[in-house]
Design a protein around this motif. Structure first.
Motif, PDB file in Angstrom:
ATOM      1  N   ASN A 142       0.687  -1.275  -0.005  1.00 35.94           N
ATOM      2  CA  ASN A 142      -0.218   0.256  -0.020  1.00 35.94           C
ATOM      3  C   ASN A 142       0.859   1.126   0.028  1.00 35.94           C
ATOM      4  OD1 ASN A 142      -2.721   0.657  -0.222  1.00 35.94           O
ATOM      5  ND2 ASN A 142      -2.645   1.380   1.778  1.00 35.94           N
ATOM      6  N   ASN A 143       1.948   1.280   0.495  1.00 31.22           N
ATOM      7  CA  ASN A 143       2.814   2.377   0.715  1.00 31.22           C
ATOM      8  C   ASN A 143       3.526   2.633  -0.698  1.00 31.22           C
ATOM      9  OD1 ASN A 143       2.728   2.988   3.310  1.00 31.22           O
ATOM     10  ND2 ASN A 143       4.653   1.846   3.746  1.00 31.22           N
ATOM     11  N   LEU A 144       3.518   1.895  -1.394  1.00 32.49           N
ATOM     12  CA  LEU A 144       3.885   1.909  -2.771  1.00 32.49           C
ATOM     13  C   LEU A 144       3.477   2.914  -3.734  1.00 32.49           C
ATOM     14  CD1 LEU A 144       5.645  -1.434  -3.626  1.00 32.49           C
ATOM     15  CD2 LEU A 144       6.705   0.530  -2.652  1.00 32.49           C
ATOM     16  N   LYS A 145       1.935   3.204  -3.280  1.00 35.02           N
ATOM     17  CA  LYS A 145       1.270   3.800  -4.199  1.00 35.02           C
ATOM     18  C   LYS A 145       1.778   5.252  -4.099  1.00 35.02           C
ATOM     19  CE  LYS A 145      -2.788   5.235  -1.173  1.00 35.02           C
ATOM     20  NZ  LYS A 145      -3.029   4.254  -0.092  1.00 35.02           N
ATOM     21  N   ASP A 146       2.528   5.503  -2.984  1.00 37.55           N
ATOM     22  CA  ASP A 146       3.243   7.079  -2.952  1.00 37.55           C
ATOM     23  C   ASP A 146       4.181   7.269  -3.992  1.00 37.55           C
ATOM     24  OD1 ASP A 146       1.483   7.740  -0.991  1.00 37.55           O
ATOM     25  OD2 ASP A 146       2.832   6.794   0.718  1.00 37.55           O
ATOM     26  N   ILE A 147       4.444   6.305  -4.688  1.00 33.98           N
ATOM     27  CA  ILE A 147       5.541   6.509  -5.842  1.00 33.98           C
ATOM     28  C   ILE A 147       4.764   7.256  -7.009  1.00 33.98           C
ATOM     29  CG2 ILE A 147       6.777   5.371  -7.504  1.00 33.98           C
ATOM     30  CD1 ILE A 147       7.223   3.121  -5.814  1.00 33.98           C
ATOM     31  N   LYS A 148       5.434   8.342  -7.258  1.00 29.92           N
ATOM     32  CA  LYS A 148       4.908   9.363  -8.292  1.00 29.92           C
ATOM     33  C   LYS A 148       5.821   9.753  -9.116  1.00 29.92           C
ATOM     34  CE  LYS A 148       0.826  10.785  -5.521  1.00 29.92           C
ATOM     35  NZ  LYS A 148       0.289  11.505  -4.281  1.00 29.92           N
ATOM     36  N   PRO A 149       5.341  10.035 -10.247  1.00 34.80           N
ATOM     37  CA  PRO A 149       6.220  10.582 -11.411  1.00 34.80           C
ATOM     38  C   PRO A 149       6.799  11.782 -11.078  1.00 34.80           C
ATOM     39  CG  PRO A 149       4.046  10.947 -12.177  1.00 34.80           C
ATOM     40  CD  PRO A 149       4.114  10.128 -10.870  1.00 34.80           C
ATOM     41  N   ASP A 150       7.947  12.224 -11.474  1.00 34.25           N
ATOM     42  CA  ASP A 150       8.700  13.462 -11.150  1.00 34.25           C
ATOM     43  C   ASP A 150       7.722  14.833 -11.511  1.00 34.25           C
ATOM     44  OD1 ASP A 150      10.399  15.305 -10.634  1.00 34.25           O
ATOM     45  OD2 ASP A 150      11.559  15.416 -12.610  1.00 34.25           O
ATOM     46  N   GLN A 151       7.595  15.511 -10.677  1.00 37.75           N
ATOM     47  CA  GLN A 151       6.689  16.873 -10.611  1.00 37.75           C
ATOM     48  C   GLN A 151       7.016  17.320 -12.024  1.00 37.75           C
ATOM     49  OE1 GLN A 151       3.471  17.423  -9.169  1.00 37.75           O
ATOM     50  NE2 GLN A 151       3.868  15.361  -8.501  1.00 37.75           N
TER      51      GLN A 151
ATOM     52  N   TRP B  63       8.652  16.541 -14.763  1.00 42.37           N
ATOM     53  CA  TRP B  63       8.136  15.946 -15.970  1.00 42.37           C
ATOM     54  C   TRP B  63       6.699  15.857 -16.097  1.00 42.37           C
ATOM     55  CZ3 TRP B  63       4.802  11.570 -16.250  1.00 42.37           C
ATOM     56  CH2 TRP B  63       4.913  11.097 -17.439  1.00 42.37           C
ATOM     57  N   LYS B  64       5.830  15.847 -15.218  1.00 45.00           N
ATOM     58  CA  LYS B  64       4.730  15.605 -15.043  1.00 45.00           C
ATOM     59  C   LYS B  64       3.967  17.126 -15.877  1.00 45.00           C
ATOM     60  CE  LYS B  64       0.752  14.682 -11.796  1.00 45.00           C
ATOM     61  NZ  LYS B  64       0.598  14.491 -10.557  1.00 45.00           N
ATOM     62  N   LYS B  65       4.464  18.047 -15.218  1.00 42.24           N
ATOM     63  CA  LYS B  65       3.878  19.465 -15.773  1.00 42.24           C
ATOM     64  C   LYS B  65       4.725  19.793 -16.910  1.00 42.24           C
ATOM     65  CE  LYS B  65       3.730  23.960 -13.640  1.00 42.24           C
ATOM     66  NZ  LYS B  65       4.535  25.094 -12.860  1.00 42.24           N
TER      67      LYS B  65
END
Lengths: 346, 191
Positions: free
Chosen positions: A67-76, A78-80
């Motif tokens: 469940n913790n792994l859902k905190d993995i997010k792409p680089d902000q 890059w996202k923007k």
């Protein structure tokens, strides 16, 4: 205890069982509950994790880690950055369409095109059209009930009368309908006489046509009544003949076996058959004999009277008389029906 | 991230009508989870970013070409396209150096600064799982990512994977057991 290496630092990080952790509802439901706990037990932190032999790996911990792994997010950044790129890419692909209102979208969701297409099928269209025609036709006929010559719906009335007449198979019913139509003609004449808007000439023409019609209807009813009468008599004769023949046959048989009761009462010889059958048939048709001829006679008489009244231009009285005729005819029809039922059960 | 089903449907219909704004909104909503899904499948940050961007562009083109065949949700469509792209990616990189997961520098954890301990712990867990996940069977890994990382419902997973709901439930259970087994094997030498 789960021992996890920490990459380059080389430290060993101990991850104790988290006291505040509650397993995610969706996660557990997928497994049909915590397999370490008895069914129905809430996965609370106080309950010690079940031991898998020597290994301290428990499901809750694993699920927590997952469940913790859902905190993995792409680089902000890059996202923007890509957001801008994507927008320009999709803008280049097609001219901008005006955004639609939510109401329209909801409507399209509720009423998908498939429903409309299925409604447009020939079967549905044909049935809808036929229902429409039926409703309009019935409405027209109903509306034409009180129309008089010259009205636009008068033709509908005449057609419906003709249709009614065509649908009647019984002579009695036809006679009844004839009387009804004659009454209608008389009523129309009354209406025309009341109507002062029309010129005298046109009124006279119409009255002339109506009275001719009336005469014709009455004449036809009379004919029918005589036909009914003749048919009745014919039927009576046929009945007695058939009955006589049957009686003769059964008598022959009875003579061979043993003398029948009826033969003991009345000796059956060739000439006497007619007299006995007549007696029986008279008993059989007693209801017919008592009711129908009388009513028919009275109907005939009343018709004559009505015609006379019509000739005297006494229209209201004519209508009343005709209604009486109608009543008499329907009564006789009922009696006839009952007698038929009675004779069929015999 | 959370979005109601009605909103999702509305979004799909708007996107179907080639509403750009709606598509960008969909991007904002789903880019994180799609990235995560792709990242755990390819194990490389750059590739995951490349593939994520391709997924959105491809989805947009797909919708423009009106190839949509009764998709229930935009999410399912995005995941399906992502899966296909990953398969293509594997095909292209086949024979090359096997994919390796990034070291810790490559992984950006959002609240690392707020709670260093939490971040540290997470990193540790991540490392363990990251080393184990590639060892899992492809379909097990996929279902674990969808179910536990991205918190998709069984129904949604069933739609993405073209499987029945019961099938997905069984798959989830088996995948979790397989992962446990892998982790316990790893721990044995440490005792």
């Amino acid at each position: 205890m789960l021992i996890s290496p920490l990459g380059e630092s080389g430290e060993v990080k101990l991850t104790p069982f988290p006291p505040k952790f509650v397993a995610p509802a969706r996660g557990w439901s997928a497994l049909g509950g915590d397999p370490c706990l008895p069914a129905g037990t809430a996965p609370l932190a106080e309950i010690p994790p079940c031991q898998g032999g020597q290994i301290n790996m428990n499901d809750r911990e694993l699920l927590k880690k997952l469940n913790n792994l859902k905190d993995i997010k792409p680089d902000q950044a890059w996202k923007k950055n890509y957001r801008g790129i994507l927008y320009s890419q999709i803008s280049a692909s097609r001219p901008v369409l005006a955004p639609q209102s939510n109401i329209r979208i909801v409507w399209q969701t509720i009423m998908p095109r498939q429903i409309l297409i299925s409604l447009a099928k020939p079967v549905w269209l044909a049935s809808a059209a036929s229902v429409l025609i039926l409703v309009v036709g019935l409405g027209g006929v109903y509306a034409s009930k009180n129309s008089k010559p010259g009205d636009s719906l008068y033709i509908a009335k005449i057609i419906s009368e003709k249709a009614q007449f065509a649908m009647a198979f019984d002579e009695q019913d036809k006679a009844k309908l004839g009387v009804e139509f004659a009454t209608n003609r008389a009523k129309e004449m009354v209406q025309i006489l009341k109507d002062t808007d029309q010129t005298l000439e046109t009124n006279n023409d119409k009255l002339e046509a109506l009275s001719q019609n009336f005469k014709r209807e009455i004449g036809q009813v009379k004919k029918r009544l005589t036909i009914i009468k003749a048919a009745k008599e014919q039927a009576k004769n046929d009945e007695s003949q058939v009955f006589g023949a049957n009686l003769g046959k059964s008598d022959q048989r009875m003579e061979i076996a043993e003398p029948a009761e009826s033969t003991t009462e009345k000796p059956v010889a060739g000439g006497d058959i007619a007299s006995t059958t007549k007696l029986i048939s008279e008993n059989q048709t007693i209801t017919n004999a008592t009711s129908t001829p009388e009513t028919r006679a009275s109907a005939d008489q009343m018709l004559e009277q009505a015609e006379k009244l019509f000739d005297e231009k006494n229209l209201d009285e004519t209508i009343n008389k005709l209604e009486e005729v109608n009543k008499a005819l329907s009564e006789s029809g009922q009696v006839k029906g009952e007698s038929e039922i009675a004779s069929s059960t015999d | 991230m959370n979005i109601s089903k009605i909103e999702e449907k509305l979004l799909l219909y708007k996107v179907k009508k080639n509403d750009k704004e709606a598509f960008i909104k969909a991007y904002d909503l789903y880019v994180d989870q799609l990235y995560r899904f792709i990242y755990f499948k390819v194990g490389n940050r750059e590739e995951a970013e490349d593939l994520s961007s391709s997924v959105f562009l491809k989805t947009w083109n797909y919708i423009l070409e009106k190839k949509l065949e009764n998709p229930n949700t935009l999410k399912a469509l995005l995941y399906k396209i992502a899966r296909n792209l990953i398969i293509d990616h594997y095909r292209k990189t086949k024979g090359r150096e096997s994919v390796s997961l990034d070291n810790e520098n490559g992984i950006k954890i959002i609240d690392e600064k707020q709670n260093p301990n939490y971040g540290l712990e997470l990193k540790a867990d991540l490392l363990v799982l990251e080393t184990k996940l590639p060892k899992l069977k492809d379909e097990y890994r996929e279902v674990i990512i969808l179910r536990f990382f991205n918190e998709l419902s069984i129904k949604e997973i069933a739609e993405i994977l073209d499987k029945s709901k019961g099938n997905v439930r069984v798959l989830t259970y088996r995948a979790l057991n397989a992962l446990k087994e892998l982790l316990s094997q790893d721990e044995k030498p440490s005792f």
